[in-house]
Design an enzyme around this catalytic site. Structure first.
Site, mmCIF file in Angstrom:
data_model
loop_
_atom_site.group_PDB
_atom_site.id
_atom_site.type_symbol
_atom_site.label_atom_id
_atom_site.label_comp_id
_atom_site.label_asym_id
_atom_site.label_seq_id
_atom_site.Cartn_x
_atom_site.Cartn_y
_atom_site.Cartn_z
ATOM 1 C CG PHE A 74 -0.178 -0.261 2.524
ATOM 2 C CD1 PHE A 74 0.408 0.791 3.224
ATOM 3 C CD2 PHE A 74 -0.038 -1.560 3.024
ATOM 4 C CE1 PHE A 74 1.108 0.551 4.388
ATOM 5 C CE2 PHE A 74 0.677 -1.788 4.202
ATOM 6 C CZ PHE A 74 1.247 -0.742 4.887
ATOM 7 C CG PHE A 76 3.895 5.912 0.276
ATOM 8 C CD1 PHE A 76 3.909 5.781 -1.107
ATOM 9 C CD2 PHE A 76 3.223 6.979 0.854
ATOM 10 C CE1 PHE A 76 3.288 6.739 -1.896
ATOM 11 C CE2 PHE A 76 2.603 7.920 0.052
ATOM 12 C CZ PHE A 76 2.627 7.801 -1.334
#
Lengths: 155, 55
Positions: A74, A76
């Site tokens: 995802f 980050f």
């Protein structure tokens, strides 16, 4: 049409090479079972965090020194953030994304695939050498792309 | 008297003589093609070796 003798030779070499690569591709795909990491598994990208097994990402032992790693990529980061396996373990990675396209690469191995929202990408690797293996995103995914990484510790 | 058709035919013949494929020298081209093929083959073998080493 007239063809020079040399032209015939290099056309035959080219066509022969093409035929050889098609045969090799078929042997790889059908006899050795090599498939692209994006298999046909799908998932609703908006419900990744509630859909098992991705609601609790992590390692699951499925055999003697064999693990299934269910992971999310995802913005980050990756989940789980830390994984540990004994040397000689085989890990089957199953990765999906709840947001945008990410990359999943482990340098020094053949693991390198795209993580697409809505798809579950899979790849397998056997970690024979102990050490710390880096997992990183190699597909630009936004402002924090450069910090998107995690590690697998092989003991 | 030469007609225009005769002239055209003469032109055609002289053009054909200029591009006789049998007389073309292709040794250099042949060597170049084999060199390019060799580079592709060596590159492919190198990448395949890397793939096997990392598996």
């Amino acid at each position: 049409m007239h063809l020079h003798r040399y032209e015939k030779i290099w056309l035959m070499l080219g066509a022969g090479g093409l035929a050889l690569f098609i045969v090799l591709l078929c042997v790889n795909a059908f006899a050795m079972g090599m498939a692209p990491p994006s298999n046909m598994e799908m998932i609703d990208p908006e419900k990744v965090m509630e859909t098992p097994p991705f609601d609790k990402p992590g390692l699951k032992q499925v055999g003697d020194k064999e693990y299934d790693a269910y992971m999310t990529a995802f913005a980050f980061g990756f989940s789980p953030t830390k994984m540990e396996v004994p040397a000689g373990s085989t890990i089957n990675f199953h990765v999906t994304s709840p947001d945008v396209v990410h990359g999943f690469q482990i340098p020094e191995t053949n693991i390198n695939f795209m993580v697409l929202p809505g798809h579950i990408s899979s790849a397998t690797h056997t970690f024979d050498k102990p050490g710390e293996y880096l997992i990183l995103c190699n597909e630009y995914c936004g402002a924090g792309h450069q910090v998107m990484a995690t590690t697998i510790i092989v003991k | 008297m030469e007609t225009q058709i005769d002239k055209l035919e003469q032109n055609k013949k002289s053009k054909e003589k200029k591009t006789q494929p049998e007389k073309e020298e292709l040794k250099g081209t042949f060597a170049a093609v084999l060199i390019v093929g060799g580079i592709i083959l060596v590159g492919w073998l190198g990448v395949f070796g890397l793939f096997l080493e990392r598996a």
